[in-house]
Design an enzyme around this catalytic site. Structure first.
Site, PDB file in Angstrom:
ATOM      1  N   SER A 144     -13.223  19.346  -2.913  1.00  0.00           N
ATOM      2  CA  SER A 144     -14.679  19.370  -2.689  1.00  0.00           C
ATOM      3  C   SER A 144     -15.361  19.903  -3.937  1.00  0.00           C
ATOM      4  O   SER A 144     -14.737  20.640  -4.724  1.00  0.00           O
ATOM      5  CB  SER A 144     -14.993  20.303  -1.512  1.00  0.00           C
ATOM      6  OG  SER A 144     -16.366  20.593  -1.458  1.00  0.00           O
ATOM      7  N   TYR A 157     -13.821  28.453   2.209  1.00  0.00           N
ATOM      8  CA  TYR A 157     -13.788  27.010   1.949  1.00  0.00           C
ATOM      9  C   TYR A 157     -13.624  26.739   0.444  1.00  0.00           C
ATOM     10  O   TYR A 157     -12.776  25.959   0.026  1.00  0.00           O
ATOM     11  CB  TYR A 157     -15.077  26.386   2.481  1.00  0.00           C
ATOM     12  CG  TYR A 157     -15.125  24.873   2.412  1.00  0.00           C
ATOM     13  CD1 TYR A 157     -14.339  24.094   3.243  1.00  0.00           C
ATOM     14  CD2 TYR A 157     -15.967  24.239   1.504  1.00  0.00           C
ATOM     15  CE1 TYR A 157     -14.393  22.709   3.169  1.00  0.00           C
ATOM     16  CE2 TYR A 157     -16.027  22.852   1.430  1.00  0.00           C
ATOM     17  CZ  TYR A 157     -15.231  22.094   2.271  1.00  0.00           C
ATOM     18  OH  TYR A 157     -15.274  20.720   2.195  1.00  0.00           O
ATOM     19  N   SER A 160     -10.174  27.637  -0.719  1.00  0.00           N
ATOM     20  CA  SER A 160      -9.166  26.654  -0.284  1.00  0.00           C
ATOM     21  C   SER A 160      -9.248  25.390  -1.131  1.00  0.00           C
ATOM     22  O   SER A 160      -8.226  24.804  -1.508  1.00  0.00           O
ATOM     23  CB  SER A 160      -9.345  26.314   1.201  1.00  0.00           C
ATOM     24  OG  SER A 160     -10.521  25.545   1.413  1.00  0.00           O
ATOM     25  N   LYS A 161     -10.463  24.963  -1.458  1.00  0.00           N
ATOM     26  CA  LYS A 161     -10.629  23.701  -2.193  1.00  0.00           C
ATOM     27  C   LYS A 161     -10.301  23.870  -3.679  1.00  0.00           C
ATOM     28  O   LYS A 161      -9.792  22.946  -4.319  1.00  0.00           O
ATOM     29  CB  LYS A 161     -12.047  23.160  -1.992  1.00  0.00           C
ATOM     30  CG  LYS A 161     -12.349  22.765  -0.544  1.00  0.00           C
ATOM     31  CD  LYS A 161     -11.415  21.663  -0.056  1.00  0.00           C
ATOM     32  CE  LYS A 161     -11.771  21.148   1.322  1.00  0.00           C
ATOM     33  NZ  LYS A 161     -10.898  20.050   1.766  1.00  0.00           N
TER      34      LYS A 161
END
Ligand code: NAP
Length: 250
Positions: A144, A157, A160-161
Site C-alpha cells: 500500500s 497498517y 505491516s505494508k
C-alpha cells in the site's frame, strides 16, 4: 499477457481488489483458487464467474492466512489436485484505524501485523517449497502507499505494508537463483473496496484533491498491475514495488 495453463492462488479473493485480481487472472487464462476467510458465498460467485465467462477452472477455498496449519493444508491440497501453483497473490488484508493510546488493546495492533505481514509470509513459506523445486513461480504481495509514507492513526497498517516491501526485496534475492520472482504492488486509494467504503465522503473529497490524477484508482487498474507482475511480461523484474496511486507519492 497470457496466463493459460498457470495455476494461481489469490488470498482475500471474496471482495474488493482481490475479487478483481481473481477475475483478471481468470480472463487471462489461469486456473484461479479464490481464497476467502469468512465470505464463502461471494468467493463462490467470483469462482463461478471465472468458470462461466472465461472457461477456465476456478474454485473458492477457505483460507485464513493467520493459521499456518490451514495454509499448508490448503496449499498442499492444491498441489496434490493440480500439480503446482505458479502464481501466489498475497492480497488479504485488514486495516484498523486509531491512534496509539493506552486504552487501545495491543491485540488489535498485533492482528493487523499477523494478517497482513505474517499471513503473507505463511503463504509464501507454504508455496515456496513447490515453486523452488519447480524452478519457476511468481509471487505478488499487495502492499500500500501506507507502506511508503506514514499515515497518522494507521501505524499497524503502515508497519505491516512497509514490512511487506522489505519481505519482497529480501525474498526476491533469496529465491532468484531458483527463478522464482517476488514483487509487490502498492495501491493508492481504490474505489469500491471495503477499505475505502469505511472512509467518510468528506475525507474522500480531500483525499481526491491531493491525488495528482484527481481520482481514486479503479479496482481493475490494481488487478491489471498484479496480472502484469504475475505474468512472463515481467520475467526480468523481481524485488520491485510498483506504485499505482495516481501520483500521490511521487
Ligand atoms: N482499498 C484500498 O484503497 C487499498 C489501498 C492500498 C492497499 N490495499 C490493500 O489491498 C488489499 C485488498 O484491500 P480491499 O480494500 O480490497 O479489502 P476488502 O474489500 O476489505 O477485502 C479484504 C479481503 O481480505 C480478506 N481477509 C481479511 N482477513 C483475512 C485473513 N485473516 N485471512 C484471509 N483473508 C482475509 C477478506 O476475506 P473475507 O471477507 O472472506 O473475510 C477480504 O476478501 C489489502 O491487502 C489492502 O491492504 C487496499
Amino acid at each position: 499477457m497470457d496466463l493459460r495453463g498457470k495455476v494461481a492462488l489469490v488470498t482475500g479473493g471474496s471482495s474488493g481488489i482481490g475479487s478483481s485480481i481473481c477475475l483478471r487472472l481468470g480472463e487471462l487464462g489461469a486456473s484461479v483458487m479464490v481464497g476467502y476467510r469468512t465470505r464463502g458465498e461471494p468467493a463462490g460467485e467470483v469462482a463461478n464467474r471465472i468458470v462461466t465467462e472465461h472457461g477456465v477452472e476456478a474454485e473458492p477455498c477457505e483460507l485464513d492466512v493467520r493459521d499456518y496449519e490451514q495454509v499448508t493444508r490448503i496449499v498442499n491440497g492444491i498441489i496434490k489436485a493440480r500439480g503446482r501453483i505458479d502464481i501466489l497473490v498475497n492480497n488479504a488484508g485488514v486495516g484498523v484505524e486509531g491512534a496509539v493510546t493506552p486504552a487501545r488493546p495491543v491485540e488489535e495492533w498485533v492482528d493487523v501485523i499477523h494478517t497482513n505481514l505474517i499471513g503473507s509470509f505463511f503463504c509464501i513459506k507454504a508455496v515456496s517449497l513447490h515453486m523452488l523445486l519447480a524452478r519457476k513461480g511468481s509471487i505478488v504481495n499487495v502492499s500500500s502507499v501506507a507502506g511508503m509514507v506514514g499515515i497518522p492513526g494507521l501505524s499497524s497498517y503502515s508497519a505491516s505494508k512497509a514490512g511487506l516491501i522489505g519481505l519482497t526485496k529480501s525474498l526476491s534475492k533469496e529465491f532468484a537463483p531458483y527463478k522464482v520472482r517476488v514483487n509487490a504492488v502498492a495501491p493508492g486509494y481504490t474505489s469500491e473496496t471495503g477499505m475505502v467504503e469505511r472512509i467518510g465522503e468528506e475525507d474522500i473529497c480531500s483525499i481526491r484533491e491531493r491525488i495528482p490524477l484527481r481520482r481514486l484508482a479503479r479496482r481493475d487498474e490494481i488487478a491489471e498491475t498484479v496480472a502484469y507482475l504475475s505474468s512472463d511480461s515481467t520475467s526480468y523484474v523481481t524485488g520491485q514495488t510498483l506504485v499505482v496511486d495516481g501520483g500521490l507519492t511521487a
